[in-house]
Enzyme design. Structure first.
Site, PDB file in Angstrom:
ATOM      1  CB  CYS A 112      46.424  44.731   2.778  1.00  0.00           C
ATOM      2  SG  CYS A 112      45.494  44.816   3.839  1.00  0.00           S
ATOM      3  CG  HIS A 118      47.257  49.541   2.309  1.00  0.00           C
ATOM      4  ND1 HIS A 118      46.384  48.823   1.111  1.00  0.00           N
ATOM      5  CD2 HIS A 118      46.421  48.458   2.864  1.00  0.00           C
ATOM      6  CE1 HIS A 118      45.246  47.960   1.784  1.00  0.00           C
ATOM      7  NE2 HIS A 118      45.941  48.305   2.683  1.00  0.00           N
ATOM      8  CD  GLU A 150      48.132  51.172  -1.039  1.00  0.00           C
ATOM      9  OE1 GLU A 150      47.382  51.105  -0.254  1.00  0.00           O
ATOM     10  OE2 GLU A 150      49.096  50.620  -1.712  1.00  0.00           O
TER      11      GLU A 150
END
Length: 263
Positions: free
Chosen positions: A127, A233, A235
């Site tokens: 990001c 993202h 994660e």
């Protein structure tokens, strides 16, 4: 009895040979520098730890001497967060449409990234990390995607809400090798994005349907360290998400191989 004894000896020999001739990646202990870690939910270190590789991490934003700490790292992860101060890409006049700034973080991460590149250290950007890499290499950003690019709620719902959208992966790119689905869904939460791409970089994925750059790597990787940055993202995705897991996996694999090769 002799048969069983001989079989046992052969089995022990085989196991000894395999253990000596193979060094699994998971046996390599890594130190990962994280530009800024989350305090609790969806920590970047937890996402990397899901790969089963023993590693320690250093939150470089909290280090007394971040550059000295980077020297002890095997790879650098540039994480999400605040908008980058627009003076870095010649738009200092346009700050009112940005969120809160962290000037120390901006300058520190620029230095960390450039130092990592000089060291041929593997770098992964997420990001803000993608945006910082593009700006550090001479590119620029859209200050506000809804106004400047007409993306609306595609990349963020309201002020801070998460969005899910598809991406289109460039054929034969690094991401293409990691994912069987050429248009996977990703988790997104940002209001800025790449406007002018920095010359040393290439786009390897775009958002769908607005074609905003969603992933970048080196245009000419020869003689450079590993570089991958994504606008979304990974994660934040579920542990079962294939692309998310493989992005973490390739980052860890490259760092492990580099560390083994330097021994």
């Amino acid at each position: 009895m002799r048969y069983h004894y001989t079989t046992l000896l052969l089995l022990l020999f085989s196991l000894t040979f395999l253990s000596c001739s193979q060094t699994p990646t998971s046996s390599v202990s890594l130190t990962i520098g994280i530009s800024k870690e989350r305090k609790s939910e969806k920590k970047y270190s937890d996402w990397l730890a899901n790969q089963g590789v023993p590693f320690t991490f250093i939150d470089l934003s909290q280090a007394r001497d971040a550059l000295a700490s980077l020297d002890s790292c095997d790879a650098l992860l540039l994480t999400g967060g605040n908008d980058i101060y627009p003076a870095y890409y010649e738009k200092e006049f346009d700050t009112l449409r940005c969120g809160a700034f962290d000037h120390r973080r901006d300058s520190l991460e620029m230095l960390l990234f450039r130092t990592a590149v000089d060291k041929n250290m593997p770098v992964l950007g997420i990001c803000r990390g993608l945006q910082l890499i593009n700006v550090a290499m001479g590119g620029s950003l859209f200050v506000d995607l809804p106004e400047d690019y007409g993306s609306g709620d595609l990349h963020r719902q309201g002020e801070e809400g998460w969005s899910n959208h598809q991406i289109i992966i460039h054929e034969n790119s690094l991401l293409d090798k990691l994912q069987s689905d050429t248009m996977p869904f990703v988790a997104s939460n940002h209001h800025q994005g790449i406007e002018k791409l920095a010359e040393p970089l290439k786009v390897i994925a775009w958002s769908r349907p607005d074609s905003l750059p969603e992933a970048i790597s080196w245009k000419n990787p020869e003689g450079k360290g590993f570089l991958l940055a994504v606008q979304w993202h990974p994660e934040w995705m579920d542990k079962s998400d294939t692309l998310s897991s493989k992005i973490a996996g390739i980052f860890i694999e490259v760092a492990s191989n580099k560390k083994q090769g330097s021994r």
